[in-house]
Write an enzyme that holds these catalytic residues in place. Structure first.
Site, short mmCIF file in Angstrom:
data_model
loop_
_atom_site.label_atom_id
_atom_site.label_comp_id
_atom_site.label_asym_id
_atom_site.label_seq_id
_atom_site.Cartn_x
_atom_site.Cartn_y
_atom_site.Cartn_z
N ASN A 137 -17.49 20.14 61.09
CA ASN A 137 -18.58 19.18 60.88
C ASN A 137 -18.13 17.83 61.45
O ASN A 137 -17.33 17.14 60.84
CB ASN A 137 -18.87 19.07 59.38
CG ASN A 137 -19.95 18.06 59.07
OD1 ASN A 137 -20.65 17.60 59.98
ND2 ASN A 137 -20.09 17.70 57.80
N HIS A 168 -25.60 18.73 52.57
CA HIS A 168 -24.26 18.13 52.56
C HIS A 168 -24.26 16.95 51.59
O HIS A 168 -25.26 16.23 51.48
CB HIS A 168 -23.88 17.67 53.97
CG HIS A 168 -22.44 17.30 54.07
ND1 HIS A 168 -21.97 16.08 53.66
CD2 HIS A 168 -21.36 18.01 54.49
CE1 HIS A 168 -20.66 16.04 53.83
NE2 HIS A 168 -20.26 17.21 54.34
N GLU A 189 -18.24 22.44 48.01
CA GLU A 189 -17.61 21.18 48.38
C GLU A 189 -17.65 20.21 47.21
O GLU A 189 -18.67 19.54 47.00
CB GLU A 189 -18.36 20.55 49.55
CG GLU A 189 -18.38 21.41 50.78
CD GLU A 189 -18.49 20.56 52.02
OE1 GLU A 189 -17.53 20.55 52.79
OE2 GLU A 189 -19.51 19.89 52.20
N GLY A 249 -14.22 18.59 58.00
CA GLY A 249 -14.79 17.36 58.52
C GLY A 249 -13.79 16.64 59.40
O GLY A 249 -13.57 16.99 60.56
#
Ligand code: PGA
Length: 258
Positions: A10, A97, A165, A239
């Site tokens: 990401n 997200h 997450e 990320g």
């Protein structure tokens, strides 16, 4: 059967130019052997999706968007629809997200986005997780999953991936060492809980087959803690560490495939 792990890169709102984006992407593509073993889904900003899909060649790498509109088309300034994402060459879209939830995206909107992704024939990477350590994670996960998956048919479930997450473990920066990530004990238990919810909502086969990934400060130093033969996770959502080709390739190399 050997498990094929999934690693999602990401990129968030990086890098600043298309030249840098292409350079980063091409560096990842160099590792052809790794690409064959691990399913890599690169999620750049919308504007780079076409560029990366045109440059992916025959490599086994997928391209994903980081968001999708909850609407199909029409007078919605600034929105990007599932059909646009698909026609630009992406196959996946991250939905829900935590950085988007922090901008005000509700569970209901996330549910609409999930349904749009299915209508557009995309794979949806649904991100769920509690905000603060010590929060009632089970209650939050159950609520987020139920609302996001409402209206998602059993037959659509083959196009869903779930990323656990914990929000407090996300985005500690590019130079983060991974020390802020969740503990494996805490995270593994959540992966098992997510599958239990999927079994209740669908059935045990869906619960087993749906890929569940871990995300939050994953680096080359700690990837093997979350992605290994004994872990309930099927991969990771990465990320910051995906923005540095050397670090990202090192992370991929540390995934041991038996
Ligand atoms: P991070 O981001 O790896 O930088 O913590 C994870 C994510 O995008 O969810």
């Amino acid at each position: 059967m050997t498990k094929r792990y999934t690693i999602i890169a990401n990129w968030k709102m990086n890098p600043g130019t298309k030249q840098e984006a292409l350079r980063l992407f091409k560096n990842v593509l160099k590792e052809k052997a790794l690409l064959r073993k691990i399913h890599i889904i690169v999620c750049p900003p919308f504007l780079y999706i076409s560029l990366l899909s045109l440059n992916k060649g025959k490599n086994m790498v997928s391209i994903g968007a980081q968001n999708i509109s909850r609407l199909a088309e029409g007078p919605h300034t600034g929105e990007v629809s599932g059909s646009m994402i698909k026609s630009a060459g992406a196959t996946h879209a991250i939905i829900g997200h935590s950085e988007r939830r922090a901008m005000g995206e509700t569970d209901e909107v996330i549910g609409e986005k999930m349904r749009q992704a299915m209508k557009s024939n995309l794979y949806a990477i649904l991100a769920v997780g509690e905000s603060e350590p010590g929060e009632d994670a089970h209650r939050i996960l159950e609520e987020e999953l139920k609302k996001a998956l409402s209206g998602i048919l059993l037959t659509d479930m083959k196009r869903i991936l779930i990323a656990y997450e914990p929000r407090w473990a996300i985005s500690k920066g590019k130079d983060d060492t991974g020390a802020n990530s969740d503990t494996p004990e805490h995270a593994f238990e959540k992966a098992i809980f997510i599958r239990r919810i999927l079994a209740n909502l669908y059935n045990s086969s869906i619960a087993q087959k749906t890929p569940v990934l871990y995300g939050g400060s994953v680096r080359s130093k700690n990837i093997s803690v979350f992605v290994n033969a004994d872990s309930p996770f099927d991969g990771a959502l990465v990320g910051g560490a995906s923005l540095d080709a050397r670090e990202f390739l090192e992370l991929l190399r540390r995934i041991h495939i038996k």
